[in-house]
Every structure is written in C-alpha cells, then in structure tokens.
Write a protein that holds these residues in place. Sequence first.
Motif, PDB file in Angstrom:
ATOM      1  N   GLN A   2      23.511  29.779  39.344  1.00  0.00           N
ATOM      2  CA  GLN A   2      23.959  29.538  40.724  1.00  0.00           C
ATOM      3  C   GLN A   2      25.410  30.009  40.902  1.00  0.00           C
ATOM      4  OE1 GLN A   2      23.698  25.409  41.823  1.00  0.00           O
ATOM      5  NE2 GLN A   2      21.510  25.264  41.436  1.00  0.00           N
ATOM      6  N   LEU A   3      26.270  29.606  39.955  1.00  0.00           N
ATOM      7  CA  LEU A   3      27.700  29.904  40.066  1.00  0.00           C
ATOM      8  C   LEU A   3      27.953  31.410  40.068  1.00  0.00           C
ATOM      9  CD1 LEU A   3      30.695  28.955  40.084  1.00  0.00           C
ATOM     10  CD2 LEU A   3      30.614  29.023  37.590  1.00  0.00           C
ATOM     11  N   PHE A   4      27.382  32.112  39.088  1.00  0.00           N
ATOM     12  CA  PHE A   4      27.649  33.550  38.990  1.00  0.00           C
ATOM     13  C   PHE A   4      26.947  34.334  40.104  1.00  0.00           C
ATOM     14  CE2 PHE A   4      29.047  32.258  34.736  1.00  0.00           C
ATOM     15  CZ  PHE A   4      30.300  32.858  34.741  1.00  0.00           C
ATOM     16  N   GLY A   5      25.812  33.818  40.566  1.00  0.00           N
ATOM     17  CA  GLY A   5      25.142  34.437  41.725  1.00  0.00           C
ATOM     18  C   GLY A   5      26.035  34.359  42.954  1.00  0.00           C
ATOM     19  N   ALA A   6      26.702  33.200  43.114  1.00  0.00           N
ATOM     20  CA  ALA A   6      27.589  32.987  44.268  1.00  0.00           C
ATOM     21  C   ALA A   6      28.838  33.862  44.175  1.00  0.00           C
ATOM     22  CB  ALA A   6      27.982  31.515  44.353  1.00  0.00           C
ATOM     23  N   ILE A   7      29.440  33.954  42.974  1.00  0.00           N
ATOM     24  CA  ILE A   7      30.645  34.784  42.801  1.00  0.00           C
ATOM     25  C   ILE A   7      30.313  36.252  43.098  1.00  0.00           C
ATOM     26  CG2 ILE A   7      32.350  35.634  41.116  1.00  0.00           C
ATOM     27  CD1 ILE A   7      32.142  32.806  39.771  1.00  0.00           C
ATOM     28  N   ASP A   8      29.172  36.731  42.568  1.00  0.00           N
ATOM     29  CA  ASP A   8      28.719  38.107  42.854  1.00  0.00           C
ATOM     30  C   ASP A   8      28.600  38.333  44.361  1.00  0.00           C
ATOM     31  OD1 ASP A   8      28.567  38.592  40.172  1.00  0.00           O
ATOM     32  OD2 ASP A   8      26.383  38.719  40.053  1.00  0.00           O
TER      33      ASP A   8
ATOM     34  N   GLY B  14      40.230  49.341  52.805  1.00  0.00           N
ATOM     35  CA  GLY B  14      39.016  48.958  52.081  1.00  0.00           C
ATOM     36  C   GLY B  14      39.234  48.764  50.596  1.00  0.00           C
ATOM     37  N   ASP B  15      40.362  49.287  50.047  1.00  0.00           N
ATOM     38  CA  ASP B  15      40.564  49.177  48.594  1.00  0.00           C
ATOM     39  C   ASP B  15      41.309  47.899  48.188  1.00  0.00           C
ATOM     40  OD1 ASP B  15      43.057  49.764  49.537  1.00  0.00           O
ATOM     41  OD2 ASP B  15      43.419  51.503  48.239  1.00  0.00           O
ATOM     42  N   TRP B  16      41.614  47.031  49.141  1.00  0.00           N
ATOM     43  CA  TRP B  16      42.296  45.784  48.806  1.00  0.00           C
ATOM     44  C   TRP B  16      41.399  44.855  47.979  1.00  0.00           C
ATOM     45  CZ3 TRP B  16      45.282  43.857  53.796  1.00  0.00           C
ATOM     46  CH2 TRP B  16      46.418  44.649  53.953  1.00  0.00           C
ATOM     47  N   GLY B  17      40.126  44.768  48.360  1.00  0.00           N
ATOM     48  CA  GLY B  17      39.214  43.844  47.695  1.00  0.00           C
ATOM     49  C   GLY B  17      39.486  42.403  48.092  1.00  0.00           C
ATOM     50  N   THR B  18      38.606  41.504  47.646  1.00  0.00           N
ATOM     51  CA  THR B  18      38.771  40.081  47.954  1.00  0.00           C
ATOM     52  C   THR B  18      38.938  39.290  46.668  1.00  0.00           C
ATOM     53  OG1 THR B  18      37.791  38.130  49.022  1.00  0.00           O
ATOM     54  CG2 THR B  18      36.257  39.646  47.974  1.00  0.00           C
ATOM     55  N   ALA B  19      39.658  38.181  46.762  1.00  0.00           N
ATOM     56  CA  ALA B  19      39.700  37.224  45.650  1.00  0.00           C
ATOM     57  C   ALA B  19      38.536  36.243  45.860  1.00  0.00           C
ATOM     58  CB  ALA B  19      41.032  36.479  45.654  1.00  0.00           C
ATOM     59  N   VAL B  20      38.256  35.415  44.853  1.00  0.00           N
ATOM     60  CA  VAL B  20      37.220  34.380  44.975  1.00  0.00           C
ATOM     61  C   VAL B  20      37.826  33.060  44.520  1.00  0.00           C
ATOM     62  CG1 VAL B  20      34.959  33.580  44.181  1.00  0.00           C
ATOM     63  CG2 VAL B  20      35.340  36.016  44.526  1.00  0.00           C
ATOM     64  N   ASN B  21      37.651  32.015  45.333  1.00  0.00           N
ATOM     65  CA  ASN B  21      38.178  30.691  44.997  1.00  0.00           C
ATOM     66  C   ASN B  21      37.041  29.759  44.610  1.00  0.00           C
ATOM     67  OD1 ASN B  21      41.083  31.087  45.878  1.00  0.00           O
ATOM     68  ND2 ASN B  21      39.969  31.702  47.708  1.00  0.00           N
ATOM     69  N   VAL B  22      37.151  29.190  43.404  1.00  0.00           N
ATOM     70  CA  VAL B  22      36.160  28.213  42.927  1.00  0.00           C
ATOM     71  C   VAL B  22      36.877  26.866  42.900  1.00  0.00           C
ATOM     72  CG1 VAL B  22      34.633  27.525  41.038  1.00  0.00           C
ATOM     73  CG2 VAL B  22      34.993  29.970  41.540  1.00  0.00           C
ATOM     74  N   GLN B  23      36.322  25.900  43.633  1.00  0.00           N
ATOM     75  CA  GLN B  23      37.060  24.646  43.842  1.00  0.00           C
ATOM     76  C   GLN B  23      36.119  23.448  43.790  1.00  0.00           C
ATOM     77  OE1 GLN B  23      39.014  24.595  47.670  1.00  0.00           O
ATOM     78  NE2 GLN B  23      40.614  23.216  46.973  1.00  0.00           N
ATOM     79  N   CYS B  24      36.634  22.360  43.236  1.00  0.00           N
ATOM     80  CA  CYS B  24      35.868  21.108  43.186  1.00  0.00           C
ATOM     81  C   CYS B  24      35.510  20.677  44.611  1.00  0.00           C
ATOM     82  CB  CYS B  24      36.730  20.042  42.513  1.00  0.00           C
ATOM     83  SG  CYS B  24      36.088  18.378  42.679  1.00  0.00           S
TER      84      CYS B  24
END
Length: 538
Positions: free
Chosen positions: A206-212, A234-244
């Motif tokens: 679930q976690l890695f599916g969501a990050i992808d 377009g080359d900036w990209g996005t960060a991903v936040n994983v939070q409780c």
Amino acid sequence: MKKYIYSFGNKKTKKILNARNILGGKGANLAEMSRLSLPVPPGFTISTFMCKIFFQNKKKIIPKFRNEIKKELKKIENQTNKKFGNIKNPLLVSVRSGSRVSMPGMMDTILNLGLNDKTVDALAKKTSNERFAKDSYRRLIQMYGNVVLGVESHLFEELIDNYKLTKGVLLDTELDANDWDGLIKNFKNLIFEKTKKNFPQNVEEQLFGAIDAVFLSWESKRAKTYRKLNQIPGDWGTAVNVQCMVFGNMGEDCATGVGFTRNPSTGENKFFGEYLINAQGEDVVAGSRTPRYITKQNGVNKKDSMEEIMPKVFKELKNIFIKLEKHYRDMQDIEFTVENKKLWMLQTRNGKRTAKAAIKIAVDMVKEKLISKKEAILRIDANTLDTLLHPSLDEKQVKKIIAKGLPASPGAASGKVVFTSDEAERMSNQKEDTILVRVETSPEDIHGMHAAKGILTARGGMTSHAAVVARGMGRPCVSGSGEINIDYESKEFRVGDLIIKEGDIITIDGGTGRVIQGLVPTVKPDISGYFSTIMKWA
C-alpha cells in the motif's frame, strides 16, 4: 552524499538552504512549523531529487531508497509507539505530494494507509469506535482504488449515494459501522471488477503503491495543464510527504478545517475559514459536505462556528494563525485537524487570493510594517490586475434570480451553460462564453475552469477546490448552491420547477453568490484607493 529523505519532526534540524526546491512547499513548511514548536504529527519528506531518479529509473523506486524509507517509518513508529501493519496498535500514515509552488488539488493524496481487514479491527478495538475505524478503511479503499488503481472516483460516490438512498439518509455521517462494512465489500468488488486486482492487504505494498502514484501524478494531464497555465517548469518534480495520521472523524470532539489568516476574497484583516465536525480533511476541500465557519458570524443566530463550539481549540488556532503570518510575513492558508480536542497542524502555505485582496493585503502589510513597499509591489501579479478592470453587474437592471450559493470568487460572468470541462474548452475555442456547472469540481476540471467565464457548483464551501482554483485564476465562482439539482445525463439542471438546459444563458455573481437567468448588462469597475496606492508606489 546527497540526502534524499528528511525527517520534519526533528526540532534540532537546521534550516535547509533552498528548502522549497528540495522538500517542496509542503515539506519545507512542515519542517518549519516543527522548528517553531507547533503541533505537527511526525513524518518525513522524500525529496524532489528522488522524483527525478524515479522517472529516470523507469518509474520505479530504487531498492536502496525503499530501505531508507522503511528506516524513516521506524522513526515514526518509535515516536508514536505504534507499528505499521501491527494487529494490536497499528500506525496509519498519509502520503501527500508537495511541489515547489502551490498547485492546489493537482496532485494526489492518500490517507489512512496501513489499514487492512485485520488492522481495521485493531483500530476499532483501540479507539472503542467501530464506526470510525470502518469509515477510515472505506476512505482508504476509495482513495487507493482511484489514485493508485485508476478506478474513477464517481463510481465509489455512486455506490455511497445509492446506499444512502436505500437506507433513507442524507449524510455520510448517518451511516453506521454495518453500513460501512457493506460498502467496503462493494468497494473491493468494484476494484476487482475494473482492474482484475484485489485491494492490497499488505501494508508495505500500500505504502509504496501510494508513493509511486504521487510521483506519477506530477506527470498527470491536470498537473501538466496547471503547470502550463502558471509557467511552472516540468523538471522541478514533486516531493512526497509521509506523515502519521491524525483523525478528525472519530466523533463530535473531532474536526478538520481550512483557514486563512486574512480573507482571500476581500483582503480584510480577519480570520476566515471553514471546518467540519467528525470529518477528514478531504471532505472540506472536495466539497462533499458544506462546511461551517471557523469564526462567529455577525447577525447569525445559529451557534455552529468553531469559535462558539470549540472555544479552547479556536483560541490555540488563533494564536498559531498570528504566529505563522508574522513568521512568513504573508497571508497564510492553513490546514488543521482536531483529534479528541487536540489541535494538529497539517499544512501552511502562502494563500491564493483575488487581485483585489492581493492589493489590499500588500498595502495593509506595509502599514503594519511587515513588508516594504518594494515587496508589496512584487507581490502583485501583473496579469491578475486585469481582473480588477472587469465590469460588474448593473444593479439597476431587473434580474430573475433563480438560486443562491456562496460568493466563492468575486466578479460577474454570463455564458451558455455547459456540464463538462471538455465542452467548455471546445466552446471557448469557438469564441463562445460559457459557465461551467458541476456538482463539485475536481482537479481533472482544470482545463474547463480555465476555458469557462465562470464556475457554478452545487456542493462545496468557500475553501473547496472550485473556490480556491477560481480565486487563483481570477474566475467568478458561486459554490455550494444547494438549490440546483444537476442531471448530467439529460444535460440540464433544475431549480424547483424551472429547467435550465445546456446552451441556455445564465449569469453568476461571484461577489454575492447570486445565480441569474439570462444575460445581465454590466457597468464599468470602481477602482479602489488601494489600487491607486499600489500604482503610485509602482
């Protein structure tokens, strides 16, 4: 060695240079709020560097990074005394995007990751609240099914609406644990029917599916459209936040909301915002329920504001509002959750505002000695100044007002009614003015909202997706007009006995929330003193 993952719960962390470029706006602000000792749930940010590597590596996360992510997750487990996937005390997390600049609703979010058929029972037992646990689980299946597995969101909504009809209730909050059990089964069946895959019970999957999925949403059609409209590389990209996860949907002493330190429509120096009791954040933004105001409303007898119902929490929130605006020296757009009377901060960012509000806020902040005149001028987007020169409705004309909603984004617009974004775009290419009418807009509607002259929604508040995006674009918008019943199949909407078909002309007034039949003449704009002040400084 380049660092790819940053914990934002560590108050000892020094300020990162170019934090927004590396952590994205959301991650940088979560780290900053943690540094300011504000109540932020623990978590970490996967940097924009990893997004670039993800796309270079055939859209896969390198195994080395997977192990780093698991190590960071262990830190959250230690801070919360919960374990991801544990059948006694499960940790649940959210996975959210975070671009360098705000792109409201354009990229994906998934909440309640870590729930499965076993951990949902553990959550029910631990909180003594079976309804809440099952509600959270169905939300995960719904979001994961849509965002990761590509099942259209309206199919889940239809299942909920049909279920409510058979039960004879109006609101999601009126459904109990057994109802959610039935819907969880229906949701899983829908996912299997559409994808030939089962909803994953493995929490790591679930976690890695969501990050992808969050990385992939950087290249989605709606995100590309938004970037093109706002000149975002377009080359900036996005960060991903994983939070409780913290929960606003555990009962009557829980809530979720969105607030602005000043009014984003008028620029008035007063707190402005909306909240929902017993809900999760997506409910406010998506407009699936019409929210209540955070502050007391003058002349309104209904005591349902947060200031009146949760005075202690409101007082704490008010202090945080003041602290954040002073710290960032700009009007802030803030997301928060209240779990069992405890306030948690989930996001802060410089708020989107109308051109009129931008000018007033800039001038006021110079007077308040928060910013210099030079900074004030730089904060005004030259392109949006044009919207101040647009005409408003001629109040001397007779009007047939057919409905009212919330004045979500000021300005008046007339045009032919259309019910899809594609149709709005097609007619715009033929130089036809349109009003896009939707039950509620979603990020997929970005091209239609840009093509239409105005937006009208049946659901949603002043902080819904439609309202925020329309204000940022300078489009008039009336949201939450509950009197209109939209029938997409017949391409019409009804107000009582009146039927308005696709192609019929209506006028909306985003400053008052009025919906008017036919075309209404307009008058030239009245330029305020704030406008003159800014022009003199310029």
